[in-house]
Design a protein around this motif. Sequence first.
Motif, PDB file in Angstrom:
ATOM      1  N   LEU A 159       0.838  -1.207   0.000  1.00 62.96           N
ATOM      2  CA  LEU A 159       0.000   0.000   0.000  1.00 62.96           C
ATOM      3  C   LEU A 159       0.873   1.258   0.000  1.00 62.96           C
ATOM      4  O   LEU A 159       0.541   2.250  -0.648  1.00 62.96           O
ATOM      5  CB  LEU A 159      -0.931   0.010   1.226  1.00 62.96           C
ATOM      6  N   PHE A 160       2.005   1.191   0.696  1.00 60.85           N
ATOM      7  CA  PHE A 160       2.898   2.356   0.741  1.00 60.85           C
ATOM      8  C   PHE A 160       3.472   2.636  -0.651  1.00 60.85           C
ATOM      9  O   PHE A 160       3.468   3.782  -1.120  1.00 60.85           O
ATOM     10  CB  PHE A 160       4.017   2.131   1.759  1.00 60.85           C
ATOM     11  N   LEU A 174       6.141  15.398  -2.424  1.00 62.67           N
ATOM     12  CA  LEU A 174       6.487  14.548  -1.279  1.00 62.67           C
ATOM     13  C   LEU A 174       7.476  15.316  -0.413  1.00 62.67           C
ATOM     14  O   LEU A 174       8.567  15.664  -0.870  1.00 62.67           O
ATOM     15  CB  LEU A 174       7.140  13.263  -1.768  1.00 62.67           C
ATOM     16  N   ASN A 175       7.106  15.590   0.826  1.00 61.99           N
ATOM     17  CA  ASN A 175       7.964  16.402   1.694  1.00 61.99           C
ATOM     18  C   ASN A 175       8.768  15.565   2.680  1.00 61.99           C
ATOM     19  O   ASN A 175       9.731  16.042   3.259  1.00 61.99           O
ATOM     20  CB  ASN A 175       7.111  17.404   2.482  1.00 61.99           C
ATOM     21  N   TYR A 176       8.326  14.319   2.901  1.00 62.54           N
ATOM     22  CA  TYR A 176       8.999  13.472   3.899  1.00 62.54           C
ATOM     23  C   TYR A 176       8.645  12.024   3.602  1.00 62.54           C
ATOM     24  O   TYR A 176       7.475  11.719   3.337  1.00 62.54           O
ATOM     25  CB  TYR A 176       8.516  13.848   5.304  1.00 62.54           C
ATOM     26  N   VAL A 177       9.648  11.148   3.627  1.00 60.49           N
ATOM     27  CA  VAL A 177       9.393   9.711   3.483  1.00 60.49           C
ATOM     28  C   VAL A 177      10.293   8.968   4.467  1.00 60.49           C
ATOM     29  O   VAL A 177      11.489   9.240   4.540  1.00 60.49           O
ATOM     30  CB  VAL A 177       9.691   9.205   2.046  1.00 60.49           C
ATOM     31  N   SER A 178       9.708   8.046   5.249  1.00 57.92           N
ATOM     32  CA  SER A 178      10.505   7.165   6.103  1.00 57.92           C
ATOM     33  C   SER A 178      10.088   5.720   5.846  1.00 57.92           C
ATOM     34  O   SER A 178       8.897   5.416   5.796  1.00 57.92           O
ATOM     35  CB  SER A 178      10.297   7.490   7.588  1.00 57.92           C
ATOM     36  N   TYR A 206       6.063   2.518   7.861  1.00 62.20           N
ATOM     37  CA  TYR A 206       6.347   3.469   6.781  1.00 62.20           C
ATOM     38  C   TYR A 206       5.561   4.746   7.033  1.00 62.20           C
ATOM     39  O   TYR A 206       4.416   4.693   7.503  1.00 62.20           O
ATOM     40  CB  TYR A 206       5.930   2.886   5.429  1.00 62.20           C
ATOM     41  N   ARG A 207       6.168   5.878   6.689  1.00 60.67           N
ATOM     42  CA  ARG A 207       5.450   7.146   6.885  1.00 60.67           C
ATOM     43  C   ARG A 207       5.815   8.137   5.782  1.00 60.67           C
ATOM     44  O   ARG A 207       6.971   8.158   5.340  1.00 60.67           O
ATOM     45  CB  ARG A 207       5.792   7.749   8.247  1.00 60.67           C
ATOM     46  N   LEU A 208       4.830   8.913   5.348  1.00 60.77           N
ATOM     47  CA  LEU A 208       5.120   9.995   4.399  1.00 60.77           C
ATOM     48  C   LEU A 208       4.269  11.208   4.720  1.00 60.77           C
ATOM     49  O   LEU A 208       3.221  11.108   5.359  1.00 60.77           O
ATOM     50  CB  LEU A 208       4.892   9.544   2.950  1.00 60.77           C
ATOM     51  N   GLU A 209       4.794  12.354   4.273  1.00 60.99           N
ATOM     52  CA  GLU A 209       4.019  13.600   4.279  1.00 60.99           C
ATOM     53  C   GLU A 209       4.021  14.114   2.853  1.00 60.99           C
ATOM     54  O   GLU A 209       5.074  14.175   2.213  1.00 60.99           O
ATOM     55  CB  GLU A 209       4.667  14.659   5.184  1.00 60.99           C
ATOM     56  N   CYS A 210       2.850  14.455   2.328  1.00 66.26           N
ATOM     57  CA  CYS A 210       2.793  15.016   0.981  1.00 66.26           C
ATOM     58  C   CYS A 210       1.818  16.180   0.973  1.00 66.26           C
ATOM     59  O   CYS A 210       1.052  16.383   1.932  1.00 66.26           O
ATOM     60  CB  CYS A 210       2.415  13.954  -0.048  1.00 66.26           C
ATOM     61  N   GLN A 211       1.880  16.947  -0.109  1.00 64.71           N
ATOM     62  CA  GLN A 211       1.200  18.237  -0.139  1.00 64.71           C
ATOM     63  C   GLN A 211       0.668  18.493  -1.547  1.00 64.71           C
ATOM     64  O   GLN A 211       1.360  18.231  -2.530  1.00 64.71           O
ATOM     65  CB  GLN A 211       2.236  19.305   0.232  1.00 64.71           C
ATOM     66  N   PHE A 212      -0.551  19.020  -1.619  1.00 65.41           N
ATOM     67  CA  PHE A 212      -1.088  19.438  -2.918  1.00 65.41           C
ATOM     68  C   PHE A 212      -0.375  20.717  -3.357  1.00 65.41           C
ATOM     69  O   PHE A 212      -0.123  21.593  -2.526  1.00 65.41           O
ATOM     70  CB  PHE A 212      -2.598  19.658  -2.826  1.00 65.41           C
ATOM     71  N   LYS A 213      -0.087  20.825  -4.664  1.00 60.94           N
ATOM     72  CA  LYS A 213       0.658  22.002  -5.160  1.00 60.94           C
ATOM     73  C   LYS A 213      -0.301  23.110  -5.565  1.00 60.94           C
ATOM     74  O   LYS A 213      -1.445  22.847  -5.895  1.00 60.94           O
ATOM     75  CB  LYS A 213       1.506  21.609  -6.355  1.00 60.94           C
TER      76      LYS A 213
END
Length: 213
Positions: A159-160, A174-178, A206-213
């Motif tokens: 899923l990740f 994508l601002n952060y991925v672990s 697993y972790r991520l932070e993402c953002q709409f542009k």
Amino acid sequence: MRLRNKPWAEEFINEHPDVILPNPEQCKGNWATVFGNDHPIHIEVGTGKGQFVLGMALQNPDINYIGIELYDSVIVSALERIVEANKPANLRLLKVNGAKLQEYFAKGDVSRVYLNFSDPWPKARHAKRRLTHEGFLSIYESVLMDQGEIHFKTDNRGLFEYSLVSMNAYGMALNYVSLDLHANMPKDNVMTEYEEKFSAKGQPIYRLECQFK
Ligand SMILES: C[S@@+](CC[C@H](N)C(=O)[O-])C[C@H]1O[C@@H](n2cnc3c(N)ncnc32)[C@H](O)[C@@H]1O
């Protein structure tokens, strides 16, 4: 509706309309009145038994949190926790489908969406049900403020991987991925029920932070 094992759930839910809002469509564009302030609103779609959203609300009193969960039999456990914690003023629950967020939130009402350990729906023919499918991303975009964020945690590698591709194809930043959040556990990480369960078995988170542009 999984109510069979908890016949008291509906009554308990109805007894706490100040936590599980009974007419959430009336709150659309009007959340500052609900909370009595105009602090940012962070929602968790698929909140389960509420450990994360309650922990976040206690940790961050200047942010308003809304936990969204489909099932009575699950959300009632979140409600029990919240009642035991004396109903923090910055926390509400909605018993609704995350696919219908536009009925409850106007564009810009929400400043962050949390997705934690969302159901993986591994079969390709069920891809549209994944909470990181482009159909859901477009729903989140339509209620988030400009450049709003999604923060996503999961133990499920498939899923990740799918979500990284889906978010990239949607044009998100994508601002952060672990690939192993707990290897460098952030001080402010609030664990979900599933996070506790899977990390105790030694599975990476697993972790991520993402953002709409
Ligand atoms: C695997 S559980 C994870 C619960 C919690 N977030 C955690 O990390 O412990 C996923 C939850 O999402 C809820 N859910 C799935 N699809 C949903 C939707 N479209 N709208 C609201 N809740 C949903 C399920 O009922 C379930 O309680």
